[in-house]
Design an enzyme around this catalytic site. Structure first.
Site, short mmCIF file in Angstrom:
data_model
loop_
_atom_site.label_atom_id
_atom_site.label_comp_id
_atom_site.label_asym_id
_atom_site.label_seq_id
_atom_site.Cartn_x
_atom_site.Cartn_y
_atom_site.Cartn_z
N ARG A 53 1.07 -1.24 0.21
CA ARG A 53 0.05 -0.13 0.09
C ARG A 53 0.90 1.14 -0.05
O ARG A 53 0.59 2.26 -0.60
CB ARG A 53 -1.03 0.01 1.28
CG ARG A 53 -1.61 1.56 1.19
CD ARG A 53 -2.83 1.18 2.35
NE ARG A 53 -2.85 0.49 3.66
CZ ARG A 53 -2.02 0.64 4.43
NH1 ARG A 53 -1.34 1.63 4.36
NH2 ARG A 53 -1.90 -0.35 5.45
N TYR A 105 -16.37 17.63 -14.50
CA TYR A 105 -16.99 16.36 -14.72
C TYR A 105 -17.90 15.94 -13.40
O TYR A 105 -17.91 16.29 -12.57
CB TYR A 105 -15.71 15.39 -14.56
CG TYR A 105 -15.95 13.99 -14.71
CD1 TYR A 105 -16.44 13.29 -15.52
CD2 TYR A 105 -15.93 12.98 -13.34
CE1 TYR A 105 -16.73 11.94 -15.67
CE2 TYR A 105 -16.14 11.83 -13.39
CZ TYR A 105 -16.61 11.21 -14.37
OH TYR A 105 -17.01 9.92 -14.33
N ASP A 177 -7.63 19.54 -14.31
CA ASP A 177 -8.09 18.42 -14.73
C ASP A 177 -7.67 18.13 -16.28
O ASP A 177 -8.15 18.78 -17.07
CB ASP A 177 -9.51 18.15 -14.57
CG ASP A 177 -9.92 16.47 -14.86
OD1 ASP A 177 -9.17 15.87 -15.90
OD2 ASP A 177 -10.81 16.12 -14.42
N LYS A 202 -8.93 7.12 -19.17
CA LYS A 202 -9.19 7.76 -20.36
C LYS A 202 -8.01 7.37 -21.45
O LYS A 202 -7.51 6.42 -21.57
CB LYS A 202 -9.67 8.99 -20.15
CG LYS A 202 -10.74 9.09 -19.15
CD LYS A 202 -11.87 8.48 -19.20
CE LYS A 202 -12.80 8.34 -17.86
NZ LYS A 202 -13.05 9.46 -17.23
C1 LIG Z 1 -13.46 9.97 -16.03
C2 LIG Z 1 -13.04 11.38 -15.61
C3 LIG Z 1 -12.79 11.48 -14.23
C4 LIG Z 1 -12.93 10.45 -13.10
O1 LIG Z 1 -12.07 9.44 -13.43
P1 LIG Z 1 -12.51 7.87 -12.81
O2 LIG Z 1 -11.37 7.32 -13.53
O3 LIG Z 1 -13.70 7.67 -13.66
O4 LIG Z 1 -12.61 7.84 -11.42
C5 LIG Z 1 -12.50 12.88 -13.82
N1 LIG Z 1 -12.32 13.77 -14.72
C6 LIG Z 1 -12.64 13.50 -15.98
C7 LIG Z 1 -12.67 14.65 -17.01
C8 LIG Z 1 -12.99 12.31 -16.36
O5 LIG Z 1 -13.42 12.09 -17.85
#
Ligand SMILES: *Cc1c(COP(=O)(O)O)cnc(C)c1O
Length: 386
Positions: A53, A105, A177, A202
């Site tokens: 961890r 998001y 982000d 993503k």
């Molecule tokens: C998918 C996404 C998130 C969240 O991420 P997860 O891996 O699904 O927890 C945050 N910000 C954006 C812009 C996203 O597309």
């Protein structure tokens, strides 16, 4: 400690940062260290790894690579994008305020509004592309400006350099982000942001086969985040770290192809009779095309468009593609189509953030673009049909 290769080119860093050959066998690919604990040579002495961890070498390799890609002193990896964001919010204290983009998001908004607000964080949202609205929204207690650009699903562009300056003048930090653009196309830290958060689920992972997240930032902030990573425990397992690292190796070539394909598709849609509007920052008539051209090296793989004939026509188109799978998420090699109003953005219906019900969002993959164009052309015939 693996070499971070900060002076090398982007694609070299993607393939080599944190990824020296494994010292025992010479394996050129970082191994999946599938272990929960590490034998210690003597009491009170360890190899740098004690318990998985706290630290795992596969995860370290991923973190070193991600930091090198974002130009950060250090990256800290988490089990998901939302786990990464949770750690960023936990750096704050009750009474602290976060000013967010009004189209962040949905999961980010849900987390701060439904979880962190109960523990005393304060949040409000404004259109971060309106700098006067940002100034008016800042409070004496504001600690973060939270930006996401390009935004989802309308592909609005925020001026990260201007937001960083506003935040810093106010004693706050800019969190960006960078999930949609990725460091291959946009470097928020170089534009003045203080923390970059990622859903590596993503584009960074890029193959729709793993969920993960990361924060890239300065060494002191990363130290606090690494404390939380261990103390709270939302860590990615070694196989997830390995898959993400494997994906990141090809990030630059994938983003080039995503951008090239999306550009062709956006131009095709803009000419099509069954399409009333296209949102793609690479189109010269996008309202922030000039800003996007300064801030991004290419315009990415996300395209949204409105279908003539309303919600029913949009649904027929979304259900008629064969290569574009009807699915949520984005950023993988395969193309996806979705209806934000009914799928990803249903929770904002009835609010100021409601998206048009004739809007479709594409995550344009890296398939042969002529096949993607033919698929969309065929599906768009259904906009008028039954
Ligand atoms: C998918 C996404 C998130 C969240 O991420 P997860 O891996 O699904 O927890 C945050 N910000 C954006 C812009 C996203 O597309």
């Amino acid at each position: 400690m693996s070499h971070d290769r900060h002076d090398d080119g982007f694609a070299t860093r993607a393939i080599h940062a944190g990824q020296d050959p494994e010292p025992v066998t010479g394996a050129v690919t970082v191994p999946i260290f599938q272990t929960s604990t590490f034998a210690q040579p003597r009491v009170g002495e360890h190899t740098g790894y004690e318990y998985a961890r706290t630290g795992n070498p596969t995860r370290t390799a991923l973190e070193t690579c991600l930091a090198a890609l974002e130009g950060a002193e250090r990256a800290v990896a988490f089990a998901s994008g939302l786990a990464a964001e949770d750690a960023v919010f936990r750096l704050l204290s009750p009474g602290d305020h976060v000013l967010m983009a009004d189209d962040v998001y949905g999961g980010t908004w849900r987390q701060i509004a439904k979880v962190h607000q109960r523990f005393g964080l304060e949040v409000s949202a404004v259109d971060l592309s309106d700098l006067d609205a940002v100034r008016a929204g800042l409070r004496p207690t504001t600690r973060y400006l939270w930006a996401e650009t390009p935004s989802n699903p309308l592909l609005k562009i925020l001026d990260l350099a201007a937001l960083a300056e506003l935040a810093h003048d106010h004693g706050a930090r800019l969190v960006a982000d960078n999930t949609f653009a990725t460091p291959a196309l946009q470097l928020p830290l170089a534009l003045g942001a203080d923390l970059v958060v990622h859903s590596t689920t993503k584009y960074l992972g890029g193959h729709s086969d793993v969920v993960g997240g990361a924060v890239c930032t300065d060494a002191a902030t990363a130290e606090e985040l690494a404390f939380l990573q261990n103390a709270v425990g939302a860590v990615p397992g070694p196989f997830d770290a390995w898959l993400t690292l494997r994906g990141a190796k090809t990030l630059e070539v994938r983003m080039e192809r995503h951008s090239t394909n999306a550009d062709r598709i956006a131009r095709f849609l803009a000419e099509h009779d069954a399409v009333t509007e296209v949102a793609y920052p690479g189109l010269p008539d996008h309202p922030s095309h000039d800003l996007a051209s300064r801030q991004m090296s290419r315009f990415g793989g996300m395209v949204s468009f409105r279908v003539a004939g309303g919600v029913d026509a949009a649904k027929r188109v979304a259900e008629a593609t064969r290569l574009f799978f009807l699915a949520e998420s984005l950023g993988g090699v395969e193309s996806l189509i979705e209806h934000p109003g009914i799928m990803t953005h249903a929770s904002v219906a009835g609010t100021a953030l409601e998206v048009p019900d004739d809007l479709l969002r594409l995550s344009v993959g890296i398939e042969t673009v002529d096949d993607l164009l033919a698929d969309l052309a065929h599906a768009l015939e259904r906009a008028e049909g039954q």
